[in-house]
Design an enzyme around this catalytic site. Structure first.
Site, short mmCIF file in Angstrom:
data_model
loop_
_atom_site.label_atom_id
_atom_site.label_comp_id
_atom_site.label_asym_id
_atom_site.label_seq_id
_atom_site.Cartn_x
_atom_site.Cartn_y
_atom_site.Cartn_z
N CYS A 333 0.84 -1.20 0.00
CA CYS A 333 0.00 0.00 0.00
C CYS A 333 0.88 1.26 0.00
O CYS A 333 1.66 1.47 -0.91
CB CYS A 333 -0.97 -0.05 1.17
SG CYS A 333 -2.27 1.20 1.12
N LEU A 334 0.78 2.09 1.03
CA LEU A 334 1.62 3.28 1.10
C LEU A 334 3.10 2.91 1.10
O LEU A 334 3.93 3.63 0.54
CB LEU A 334 1.26 4.08 2.36
CG LEU A 334 2.13 5.29 2.72
CD1 LEU A 334 2.20 6.27 1.56
CD2 LEU A 334 1.57 5.97 3.96
#
Length: 593
Positions: A333-334
């Site tokens: 994700c991030l």
């Protein structure tokens, strides 16, 4: 309380019931006093509209007023549906079978109780709600002349309104709750009020819904329990190295960069579904970054600091420990967005060879279509968030958690309202929901940079769109072999958007699509044999074209990934034992809000 024989309902003892409610009233007064004190201390807090929903719905009303025929058609459709519904209800009462006017979606668990279908009154209530909800959505969708962002915002929050109004959320219109109330003599409502007060007290006057029995889990014991050592620590992270389970391992170590919006142990919940343990068992020397849960003292830590003090520092330490200058890397994700920036940063300086391969778990590099999260990102909202973060030094983890829960409100909000407050049941111990409730803060400088430059401006995808630590970032220069795994039902990183990232790299890319959502699609061990995944050796420009020609396989994508990474992992060498004074999972992960 006296209980009648068999399964008949209890009789309520008025004296017992009165004493219980007196005790609850005293507790309620204390909790509400705290709530009132908070409101008096921050009088403007409840009056703010940081998302500017008032102006959004005002714009909607203005555009609808200019198109009365559209509203008239929608109302006529609603009237016609109600006439059919009344007719069906009358015929059903007479014993005649009818075709429902509307049916809930196959995955809608709100109406799974048999009474919603078999009982005429509840079937009528259900269909009345679904007809009205459909009408509300049809009115707000596709309004001519409405700004696209405003249209998305209105559509999203109209869905929130209709979800909140569902008959399953109220005592008198939920057959399961009514049965429980009659069978228990109202004890469920007493327990539900106790649970409600507990959650208000726990949230210091704000409702913090309990999703699981948090006392059932302890980090390092029954979650995040894979053996290892802390081999490095700085202000932003602890680097964990895991104990090998094989006599030999691949030469190149593996670094996992999790998101710092949540904690890393989503990949290490229990031994049977731990990706970390599974990767260790496949012969990888696994290192994982465990991010700090920051406070106001780290307010000035920016996105570049997370890169320099996170994966870059980790790679340096891994090279010291293993003697290997190259490593494979996974970003989730991030963490995957940061990994993409790191690849471009190293490439620009002629150091791309430090990373042999990169894997992106549900990662957005192109944020042009961020899904429902996009409704929370515009200039006025960002200015409000930045002002709050400037005061506090961080964005509170509960705000992030609340936003993510709204994306699946029926599953992550209303189902617990029904279970905890209406049925009066305690939440079930569930490791994933324990992790979900273990929120983290976001430093002001980093989070403002992330939201503005990625979500709002979407300039990371542009050559030299951002600069990190003095180096312009250009993803189109990256030649590192990359593996993208995304999830078909992902509400946080929509797969059609993550697919766009595959078009940004210059090097070879493999894209794989897993079934299920942002978490369940990733945490899907082979032994479970669930969900399945799609593969395609080509990368056409349009994601739908990719899916249409993809091949579906049963089971877990983990085995596909392991086959892909083998050529990049290197030959076998003797296993490396971690050295350190602190056992995994370390100290940073143990800090709770």
């Amino acid at each position: 309380m006296a209980e009648q024989q068999g399964s008949e309902s209890k009789l309520i003892d008025p004296a017992d019931f009165g004493r219980t409610f007196t005790e609850l009233a005293d507790k309620s007064q204390a909790v509400m006093g705290t709530l009132l004190a908070n409101q008096l201390a921050h009088p403007a807090q409840g009056l703010m509209d940081p998302l500017h929903l008032g102006s959004a719905f005002y714009d909607l009303a203005a555009h609808l007023a200019s198109d009365p025929l559209r509203v008239m058609d929608a109302n006529l459709g609603l009237w016609n549906d109600y006439m059919k519904l009344w007719q069906n209800a009358t015929l059903g009462a007479l014993g005649t079978e009818t075709t429902p006017v509307v049916q809930p979606d196959a995955g809608d668990r709100r109406f799974k109780d048999e009474a919603w279908t078999e009982h005429t009154i509840f079937d009528f209530i259900k269909q009345s709600y679904l007809v009205t909800a459909r009408w509300m959505q049809s009115v707000v969708q596709g309004v001519d002349g409405l700004d696209p962002h405003t249209a998305d915002k209105v559509d999203f929050f109209t869905r929130q309104i209709t979800d909140a109004m569902a008959p399953s959320n109220f005592v008198l219109t939920n057959p399961q709750v009514l049965r429980e109330t009659l069978d228990s003599g109202g004890e469920n409502l007493v327990r539900g009020l106790e649970n409600l007060l507990h959650d208000l007290e726990r949230g210091k006057g704000q409702l913090r819904i309990s999703m699981t029995d948090e006392s059932a889990f302890k980090v390092g014991e029954n979650v995040a329990s894979t053996p290892g050592k802390v081999v490095m620590r700085n202000a932003l992270m602890e680097l964990l190295q895991y104990t090998p389970t094989t006599e030999t391992v691949h030469r190149r170590p593996l670094l996992i960069v999790p998101p710092w919006i949540n904690k890393y142990y989503i990949l290490d919940l229990r031994p049977k579904n731990s990706f970390i343990k599974w990767a260790v068992d496949q012969g990888h020397t696994v290192f994982v970054i465990s991010w700090v849960n920051p406070d106001a003292s780290l307010r000035d830590k920016g996105f570049a600091d997370y890169m320099l003090e996170g994966p870059l520092a980790a790679l340096d330490r891994m090279a010291e420990i293993t003697g290997e200058p190259e490593a494979n890397i996974i970003g989730y994700c991030l963490g995957g967005t940061l990994t993409g920036c790191l690849l471009a940063w190293l490439t620009r300086q002629g150091k791309a060879g430090r990373i042999a391969s990169a894997t992106h778990f549900t990662t957005m590099l192109d944020f042009s279509e961020p899904g429902d999260l996009g409704v929370f990102i515009d200039e006025p909202t960002l200015e409000y968030l930045e002002s709050q973060m400037e005061k506090n030094g961080y964005l509170d983890g509960s705000e992030m958690a609340g936003t993510f829960n709204l994306l699946r409100s029926n599953d992550l909000i209303w189902s617990f309202v029904i279970n905890n407050y209406l049925l009066g049941k305690d939440p079930f111990p569930f490791d994933l929901l324990y992790w979900n409730a273990d929120s983290t803060r976001m430093p002001a400088a980093m989070h403002g940079f992330y939201l503005r430059h990625m979500y709002l401006e979407n300039i990371v995808r542009k050559p030299d769109g951002i600069t990190l630590a003095g180096v312009p970032i250009d993803l189109s220069l990256v030649e590192t072999p990359a593996y993208f795994i995304s999830c078909r039902e992902d509400h946080i990183a929509p797969w059609r958007t993550t697919y766009l990232g595959t078009r940004l790299y210059k090097g070879p890319v493999r894209f794989v699509l897993a079934a299920s959502g942002h978490i369940a699609g990733i945490v899907n061990p082979p032994v479970a044999n669930k969900y399945g995944f799609w593969t395609n050796d080509t990368l056409p420009p349009a994601p739908e074209d990719w899916l249409n020609s993809a091949q579906r396989s049963e089971g877990s994508w983990w085995t596909d990934w392991n086959a892909w990474i083998q050529p990049h992992a290197g030959e076998q060498v003797p296993a490396r034992m971690p050295q350190g004074d602190t056992d995994a999972p370390g100290t940073y992960v143990a800090v709770r809000l």
